[in-house]
Write a protein that holds these residues in place. Structure first.
Motif, short mmCIF file in Angstrom:
data_model
loop_
_atom_site.label_atom_id
_atom_site.label_comp_id
_atom_site.label_asym_id
_atom_site.label_seq_id
_atom_site.Cartn_x
_atom_site.Cartn_y
_atom_site.Cartn_z
N GLU A 1 -32.55 -2.59 16.78
CA GLU A 1 -33.92 -3.10 16.84
C GLU A 1 -34.61 -2.95 15.48
OE1 GLU A 1 -33.95 -2.19 21.61
OE2 GLU A 1 -35.04 -0.82 20.31
N PHE B 1 -33.23 -5.74 13.27
CA PHE B 1 -33.82 -7.03 13.64
C PHE B 1 -35.20 -7.20 13.01
CE2 PHE B 1 -36.50 -9.55 16.56
CZ PHE B 1 -35.84 -10.77 16.45
N ASP C 1 -25.43 -9.66 15.85
CA ASP C 1 -26.51 -10.13 16.73
C ASP C 1 -27.88 -10.00 16.08
OD1 ASP C 1 -24.35 -10.09 18.45
OD2 ASP C 1 -25.51 -9.32 20.15
N ILE D 1 -35.61 0.31 22.87
CA ILE D 1 -36.32 -0.35 23.95
C ILE D 1 -35.35 -0.88 25.00
CG2 ILE D 1 -37.99 -2.18 24.50
CD1 ILE D 1 -38.74 -2.00 21.40
N ALA D 2 -34.31 -1.58 24.54
CA ALA D 2 -33.43 -2.28 25.49
C ALA D 2 -32.54 -1.33 26.27
CB ALA D 2 -32.59 -3.31 24.73
N TYR D 3 -31.81 -0.47 25.56
CA TYR D 3 -30.95 0.51 26.25
C TYR D 3 -31.75 1.34 27.24
CZ TYR D 3 -26.67 0.72 23.18
OH TYR D 3 -25.50 0.49 22.52
N ARG E 1 -31.13 -7.29 25.53
CA ARG E 1 -31.32 -7.13 24.10
C ARG E 1 -32.72 -7.61 23.75
NH1 ARG E 1 -25.72 -10.03 24.16
NH2 ARG E 1 -25.90 -9.26 26.28
N MET E 2 -33.33 -7.01 22.76
CA MET E 2 -34.70 -7.37 22.40
C MET E 2 -34.72 -8.60 21.49
SD MET E 2 -36.02 -5.31 24.32
CE MET E 2 -37.70 -5.84 24.06
N PHE E 3 -33.53 -9.09 21.14
CA PHE E 3 -33.45 -10.26 20.27
C PHE E 3 -32.32 -11.14 20.80
CE2 PHE E 3 -31.72 -6.34 18.59
CZ PHE E 3 -30.38 -6.59 18.70
N ASP F 1 -29.22 -13.41 20.05
CA ASP F 1 -28.27 -13.59 18.95
C ASP F 1 -28.06 -15.07 18.64
OD1 ASP F 1 -26.96 -13.25 21.61
OD2 ASP F 1 -25.26 -14.06 20.51
N ALA G 1 -37.10 -12.90 18.99
CA ALA G 1 -37.32 -11.86 19.99
C ALA G 1 -37.18 -12.46 21.38
CB ALA G 1 -38.70 -11.25 19.80
#
Ligand SMILES: [Zn+2]
Lengths: 389, 172
Positions: free
Chosen positions: A30, A33, A74, B40-42, B70-72, B74, B79
């Motif tokens: 994160e 990103f 990703d 955040i995601a996990y 996932r927060m994004f 791929d 986002a």
């Protein structure tokens, strides 16, 4: 060799998180990103169509993942695209990116490096793992003894003082006060540094840069593309990287030869004959306080044995003749492991763009970023940047 | 092997000889410990597993629902937009039957592993998990419908293994 001396690659975008002592709220992905999204926005590119290759500077043992390259596409927008990891620092990754642009195969390359140091519960264990397994590891000493040995030899040969080393810490932490990204800004007294706990005599706790988390992404472009994309491209003028022998038993403990040789080569490419006069600011590796002095002498900003005195005279302050580590360096901005060298490049780019706000060096147009990979290595790089092609 | 190597004196050491006291060896156990930030995601994914639910993230641009979240995205590099619960049922995408454990010991009862495309997630997106060990490996097939068997609430710790395994979905 001649044609290699002419560099035509520019930094056209930078993105970063702030640097923090710990980041329990976000994963390293994160953070990457966030830095990548900002860098691509800054460069005006979209990774899914405009970027030809993606490179990270990372070391599996810092991350706790084998084959770390597999975990980066990703969050960089790099899936189904050329991706590689340079098992080195961020500056080595950036130099690899510049070479990829120079091949003509890609116009635009993204380079990333980050630190998730707070995820690492056994930092000293990982550093120890870098020692020779047969001769050195079984001595069962904290690996910072390597810095203690080097600091002793450096102080003895140059007659630099413990106090001058402490002044490096106070200067860099003070510089960090005006860097909103920095993790460890402080107004600290020289006494506080000198009186901190001994780690490996003469090295004390405050001589050691504290670890921080953060991510940095840079976008590189060819000359043609850079002029299309950017109003203020920052040109890479000279670059080099050097590894010395790994033997602790037979290395040069007083001089940072890797820094001397890499800067000689990079300065030759960049036409720097008098670094003290021609460089408007310098970011050098300051993992340990004495390393800043040693590196300044090695890269020729001053004669051997002079850095401590010049520091005391204020020559390396933000308003001095050669401002050093205006960002705060590792000591003030935080030790970002492999990403600290990209932090040095980031400061140079921000300064050369004239975007450094309160800490702006007026009229800066040439800067140098020098890196070292930390104990027990004797590996380092040098990059010269300019806002004039 | 070169001619020169043939002249090297001595013999190859066997395991017992390596472990013998008169052999010169060095042992080193790396001290490599990590505690990765969940982020955040996990963190949300694991918290929801503890609640007995599987959650993903949706990307409005490509319309995909990503599990694990996932927060994004791929594909789109943007986002992701919102949290979406998916079902705990799905279809075998691929499977294998392992006769070795993690340390490469041969095991009598094989371990059945599968990638299961979850109902409610996008095609080709799901969860990697065990299939009920009582299932005869011969009965496994791609396209087989499965359903999660959750551990009792008190035993859940916020882990992928809060689902014990997936079992064949009974018809009707
Ligand atoms: Zn999408």
């Amino acid at each position: 060799m001649k044609e290699v001396l002419f560099m035509t690659v520019a930094v056209v975008g930078v993105g970063y998180t702030d640097f923090r002592s710990t980041t329990p709220d976000v994963s390293f992905k994160e953070q990457m990103f966030e830095a990548a999204a900002k860098a691509y926005q800054d460069a005006g590119v979209h990774p899914r169509k405009d970027i030809g290759s993606f490179i990270t500077g990372a070391e599996d043992y810092w991350e706790g993942y084998s084959i770390f390259d597999e975990f980066v596409p990703d969050q960089l927008g790099a899936t189904l695209r050329p991706v590689c990891t340079i098992s080195g620092d961020g500056l080595q990754a950036l130099l690899t990116g510049a070479m990829q642009v120079k091949t003509g195969l890609m116009d635009v390359v993204a380079v990333e490096s980050h630190s998730a140091a707070s995820d690492l519960l056994s930092f000293h264990g990982i550093v120890s793992h870098g020692l020779d397994p047969v001769y050195n590891r079984n001595m069962n000493v904290n690996p910072f003894f390597v810095a203690g040995l080097e600091m002793r030899k450096y102080l003895s040969e140059t007659k630099a003082s413990r106090e001058q080393c402490a002044r490096v810490v106070t200067k860099n932490k003070l510089n960090a006060m005006d860097n909103p990204l920095a993790a460890y800004p402080a107004v600290m007294s020289i006494e506080e540094v000198m009186k901190s706990e001994m780690v490996s005599n003469p090295l004390t706790r405050r001589d050691i840069s504290p670890l921080a988390d953060g991510a940095i992404v840079m976008v590189l472009a060819s000359e043609k593309k850079a002029k299309e994309l950017s109003e203020n491209p920052i040109w890479l003028k000279g670059m080099s990287w050097i590894s010395e022998t790994p033997w602790l038993e037979s290395r040069d403990w007083s001089d940072a030869t890797y820094a001397r040789l890499s800067s000689e080569k990079a300065f030759k490419m960049a036409d720097i004959t008098n670094p003290q006069k021609q460089l408007d600011l310098v970011e050098v590796d300051d993992w340990f306080s004495y390393k800043e002095l040693q590196h300044l002498e090695a890269i020729g900003v001053c004669e051997k044995g002079q850095a401590g005195k010049l520091l005391e005279q204020g020559q390396f302050d933000r308003d001095g003749d050669t401002p050093v580590n205006v960002s705060g360096g590792r000591l003030g901005a935080g030790n970002l492991l492999e990403a600290s060298s990209l932090q040095s490049v980031l400061e140079c780019v921000i300064q050369l763009r004239g975007h450094a706000g309160k800490r702006q060096i007026k009229g800066a147009h040439t800067a140098a970023a020098q890196s070292w990979r930390g104990v027990p290595t004797a590996t380092g790089s040098m990059l010269v940047l300019s806002n004039e092609k | 092997m070169s001619e020169k190597m043939k002249e090297v004196p001595g013999i190859y050491l066997r395991d017992a000889e390596l472990k013998a006291e008169d052999a010169i060896t060095f042992k080193w156990r790396p001290n490599a410990k990590y505690a990765w930030s969940g982020g955040i995601a996990y963190s949300r994914y694991l918290a929801e597993l503890k609640n007995g639910r599987i959650i993903g993230r949706a990307c409005r641009e490509c319309g995909r629902i990503l599990v694990p979240p996932r927060m994004f995205c791929d594909t789109c590099f943007r986002a992701t937009d919102e949290w979406v619960y998916v079902k705990d049922t799905g279809t075998i995408n691929t499977y294998s039957v392992s006769y070795l454990d993690a340390d490469a010991n041969r095991i009598k009862e094989p371990i059945l592993v599968a990638v299961i495309d979850l109902d409610g997630a996008s095609e080709g997106i799901g969860i990697l998990h065990y299939v009920d060990p009582k299932v005869d490996p011969k009965d496994l097939h791609i396209g087989m419908k499965l359903k999660a068997v959750w551990k009792p609430e008190k035993e859940r710790i916020g882990s992928v293994t809060d689902i014990a395994y997936f079992e064949p979905l009974k018809e009707g």
